[in-house]
Each structure stands twice: as C-alpha cells, then as structure tokens.
Design a protein around this motif. Structure first.
Motif, mmCIF file in Angstrom:
data_model
loop_
_atom_site.group_PDB
_atom_site.id
_atom_site.type_symbol
_atom_site.label_atom_id
_atom_site.label_comp_id
_atom_site.label_asym_id
_atom_site.label_seq_id
_atom_site.Cartn_x
_atom_site.Cartn_y
_atom_site.Cartn_z
ATOM 1 N N GLY A 198 0.309 9.291 1.446
ATOM 2 C CA GLY A 198 0.779 8.215 0.572
ATOM 3 C C GLY A 198 2.181 7.725 0.848
ATOM 4 N N GLY A 209 0.868 -1.164 0.000
ATOM 5 C CA GLY A 209 0.000 0.000 0.000
ATOM 6 C C GLY A 209 0.906 1.214 0.000
ATOM 7 N N THR A 262 -1.356 6.510 -4.076
ATOM 8 C CA THR A 262 -2.808 6.593 -4.241
ATOM 9 C C THR A 262 -3.413 5.194 -4.338
ATOM 10 N N ALA A 263 -4.741 5.137 -4.233
ATOM 11 C CA ALA A 263 -5.452 3.860 -4.374
ATOM 12 C C ALA A 263 -5.178 3.247 -5.744
ATOM 13 N N SER A 315 -1.683 1.550 -5.665
ATOM 14 C CA SER A 315 -1.713 0.343 -4.824
ATOM 15 C C SER A 315 -2.490 -0.776 -5.504
ATOM 16 N N LEU A 333 -9.193 1.199 -4.785
ATOM 17 C CA LEU A 333 -8.163 0.313 -4.231
ATOM 18 C C LEU A 333 -8.416 -1.147 -4.624
ATOM 19 N N VAL A 388 -1.106 3.562 1.700
ATOM 20 C CA VAL A 388 -2.034 4.180 0.755
ATOM 21 C C VAL A 388 -2.925 5.190 1.484
#
Length: 517
Positions: free
Chosen positions: A101, A55, A58-59, A62, A116, A105
């Motif tokens: 971040g 993680g 950003t989503a 990740s 995510l 994440v």
C-alpha cells in the motif's frame, strides 16, 4: 557570447529568422504525419482527458479518493499499484513486507478490485492502470468485474501500461525474461482486438525513461524504438497492424523547458507516423501517435515545495501546446510523500485553469509556424532518428537493452544533468540558488504499515472460503497454456473469476517462464 543549449544538447540561437523555419508548406492537423495533432479540431472539439493518478493503502481508501476526484471534475481514473502488486507478490508474501500500500493500492484478488471500484460503473468511466509485468492479471480483474456489473465489454474503455521493455531499461519492475514477457503482451493485443475493442492494449512509456535521467531526445527515441519492437512482435504473431495499431498509445513526461517539450511531442508524432507506414500500416488511425502525459516527478523539489505549483503549470502548458490526449498533473508535495487531498485538488485545478482560462485550447497547434518551434521540432527529430538508427543496427530494442546500450545512455545523461546542477551551470530555484532557511510545514501523507496485516487477513479468509479445486484447476490451465503457446488471457480471466490471487497466477508462470535476473 555564451552558448545556450537544451538538456538534449541542442544549441539555441539568439534569434530565429524565416530561413531557420524548415516548414515551407505545413500539413493540416489530423493529416499524416500528424505533427500538428491527431484531430483536425483538437481541443475545440473535445478537451484532453483530465486524469489524476491515485491509489494508495487499501482498495477501500483508494475508492474514497476516486469518488472525491470524480466529484471535483476528473474525467478519467488512473490507478497506481503498490510494489508487490507490480512484481507479482500477494500482500502476505515475505518479500512484500514494508511495501504494501505504499506507492499505490494493494490488489491481491478480484475481491480487492470489486472494492476499488465500488459505486463506479466501469462502462461509464475510462480507467488507466499503471501496471506492466502483471498488467495481464489486472486487466483480467477489470474484465471480470465488468462482467459482474453486466457491462458490455465492447464499450469498456481504458489503458493498461503493459510496457515491459522500459522496465528492463529504466524502472525494474519486471518478472519474466524479455521473450516470454513479449509473448504475454502480444496475447493481450490479440485477445483485446476481438473482445475489448475500445481498450488501449499498451501505453508505451517514455515517462519512466525520462524519470531515470534521459534527455527529451532520448525519451522519444527509446520509447518509439520500444514501440517498434512491440509492433514487430505482433506482426510476427500474424496480427493485423491496421487493427492493433489503433489501440497502441504512448505515455510521455513533461519537463520544464516549455519549448523543447512542445517540440518533442510534435516530433514524436511525425516519427511514429513514418515508422508505422514503413512497418506496413495503411489505415491513418493506425499511424497516429496518441499519448497521455504526466508532469515531471523528477523535477519536483522537496525544498520550497509550493514552487512546484509553478513548475507543474509550465509542464501542463507544454503538454497542452504539444497536443496531448490526456494529462495527469502532479501534486506539489510529491517530493515529500504521496499527494494529500488538497495537493491533488490544486493539481487538477491547474489543468482546469489552463483549459478554461488560458486560451491555449482555442486554436489547433498554437505555436505552429514559429521559426523557433519549427526549427526545434526538426532538431529534436533528427537527433532522435540518429539514436533510433543506432538501436536498429543493434537488432532493435530487445538487443539494445540486453547489451545495456539504453541503460548506459540514460545513466550518462543523468550524471551530466546532476553535474550541471552541482556546478551551478543549471539553476534549480530553491535548490542551488535562491535558497531560504525553512522549516517544512507541508502536511505529509503517511501510509501505515498495519495495512499489510489487513490485506493478509483478507487473503486468509478468501483462501478458506473459495473453491480450492476450481482454483487449482484454473492455475493448471494457465500453466498448460503457457507451455503450449495458447493465448493466456481466457485462462487468466477464468482463474481470477475463481478468486485465484495475483501472486498465485504470477508464481504459476514463474515455474514455466523463469525469472529475469
């Protein structure tokens, strides 16, 4: 003759004889008190779950790493969150600057959670989330996403760490004072026992206690004492120990002393079974200590980083020989940065080589009956019980933390460990012996500060497009439930479904519960 001891101060004899083996009639694996493992066939029936903790940024970024890890054979996902997410601040909050971040994440809203896990069906994957003070909010995001996917909540499996006591003792990512924090945790226990029966509601963590500098003995003593405090809080709320006890899990560290670590895992199982029995558990599954292991981040060196592959291999063996249920192996470059894709792959391959090439999983509890291991298991257990009884005499974990006992003990051990390295009494290869002049060419994984702006822009759009009245009403409902004592989880899930943010929910409860200083 030179006296040799483990880092916990347990003296190691030159040779062990039959008389040193305290086990005359060892119990069978899968039977109380589970010293030899929680399943009769252990890894012959099913290997441990191979997780890789990931993680960052950003989503979107990740999500790419998760798809990569799944393609490489990972069996379960393990999510790392950034610091603002861990302590209840949205990415655009002033206190989030410089941290968005970075160590995990950034998750500000259900929208980020949707991104995510894009392309991943939650019903088909087990997800572990390393999150504590805001664990209930992240669980709410996960449940809301599962509902949007049309998943059966009775089939959703995974774990939230949700262990706030070790935050006060060792790590520091708390928000509210201990008593309201414990209330939130028991709300999660209660709600999940009815709505999310396969979910592990807590992962009582010795990992961070060990990372802060504790010994192996202190790691299990403090962790099991914290576990006892959670059980007592749930019992005080009227919950059934035979129901919630089955969903308690633990999270331990694996360090370099192979034999002490194996003994530690075996001793911890024996101790927890005894504790749960004394607290009133009668169902065998409620007495089993099931745990995830992560290899020791604090053992990794920035000097000669490829040496860390050897350290992680020893630690992997310790976890497997000790009977872990799931495992994360650290990347060799983690003393320098977040792991690169290559380092994450080698870490996973380390588990796969131990699983499929070493022979370690072929028999249950391979080191059982060793005069040394059985003696060491008993020594670790006895020393850990001494600490547990000391904590009990103080009134339990919450009191011991409030008095600073755990913190002082950990600090003393960390100081002693460092002093031994500096004096050369303890050798760390490449650090205080066998050094080389080197220019570090290990690739470093960097996170750009511009991520904060990306997240802030997303939040601005979200706040302009959602229904403000519904959000405000849902936050009011959380506040009212916090005051009345009603279970918070249904209100929090409703709020995240209206796209209330993590920071807004955390702030709502800050106004009711206050902040721990």
């Amino acid at each position: 003759m030179k006296k040799i001891t483990t880092d916990s101060g347990i003296e190691i004899k030159q040779v062990y004889q039959p008389g040193d083996n305290p086990v005359t009639d060892p119990e069978q694996p899968g039977e109380f008190p589970y010293t030899r493992g929680v399943q009769p066939d252990m890894y012959r029936g099913k290997l441990w779950t191979m997780r890789q903790y990931a993680g960052f940024s950003t989503a979107e970024e990740s999500n790419k790493r998760y798809h990569y890890l799944l393609s490489q054979g990972v069996m379960g996902l393990s999510v790392a969150f950034d610091l603002p997410t861990q302590i209840g601040y949205d990415s655009d909050h002033a206190l989030a600057e410089g941290e968005v971040g970075k160590v995990g994440v950034a998750i500000d809203s259900l929208e980020d959670m949707e991104t995510l896990f894009k392309g991943i069906q939650l019903e088909q994957v087990s997800t572990s989330m390393t999150i504590n003070a805001t664990g209930f909010i992240l669980l709410a995001f996960y449940v809301a996403l599962a509902k949007k996917q049309g998943a059966d909540l009775k089939k959703i499996s995974g774990t939230i760490q949700n262990d706030i006591l070790k935050e006060y003792a060792a790590r520091g990512t708390y928000i509210y004072p201990p008593k309201p924090s414990m209330r939130i945790i028991t709300d999660i226990f209660e709600w999940c026992s009815k709505e999310l029966p396969k979910w592990n509601t807590i992962s009582i963590s010795g990992y961070h206690i060990r990372e802060a500098g504790s010994t192996a003995v202190q790691e299990i003593a403090f962790t099991l004492s914290n576990g006892k405090a959670y059980v007592q809080a749930a019992l005080a709320k009227g919950l059934d120990i035979n129901v919630f006890g089955k969903r308690l899990s633990f999270f331990f560290n694996a360090h370099n002393n192979l034999f002490e670590e194996v003994a530690k895992f075996r001793a911890a199982r024996r101790m927890w079974a005894q504790m749960m029995k004394e607290l009133g558990a009668t169902d065998e599954k409620a007495m089993m200590l099931r745990f995830h292991t992560q290899t020791g981040g604090a053992t990794l060196t920035a000097q000669q980083p490829l040496n860390n592959i050897c350290r992680v291999t020893i630690q992997t063996l310790a976890a497997v020989l000790g009977g872990t249920q799931s495992l994360h192996t650290n990347g060799y470059d983690e003393a320098l940065s977040l792991p690169t894709e290559e380092a994450a792959r080698i870490a996973l391959r380390t588990q796969q080589i131990v699983a499929f090439e070493s022979g370690a999983p072929d028999t249950v509890d391979p080191l059982a009956g060793s005069y040394f291991i059985e003696n060491l298991t008993t020594e670790v257990e006895q020393k850990a019980w001494e600490l547990v009884h000391k904590i009990d005499a103080m009134g339990g974990s919450v009191s011991a933390i409030e008095e600073g006992f755990m913190q002082d003990e950990i600090a003393r051990s960390a100081y002693e460990y460092q002093r031994n390295i500096e004096s050369g009494e303890k050798i760390i290869v490449g650090v205080n012996k066998f050094q080389v002049d080197e220019i570090n060419t290990t690739p470093v994984f960097k996170i750009d500060d511009s991520i904060r702006q990306v997240q802030s822009d997303k939040l601005k759009v979200l706040r302009n497009t959602r229904n403000k009245e519904q959000v405000d009403a849902s936050l009011s409902a959380i506040s009212n439930a916090a005051i009345s004592g009603e279970n918070l989880m249904p209100m929090v899930i409703h709020a995240v479904e209206q796209y209330a943010t993590l920071g807004e929910i955390s702030d709502t409860l800050r106004k009711v519960f206050g902040e721990y200083q």
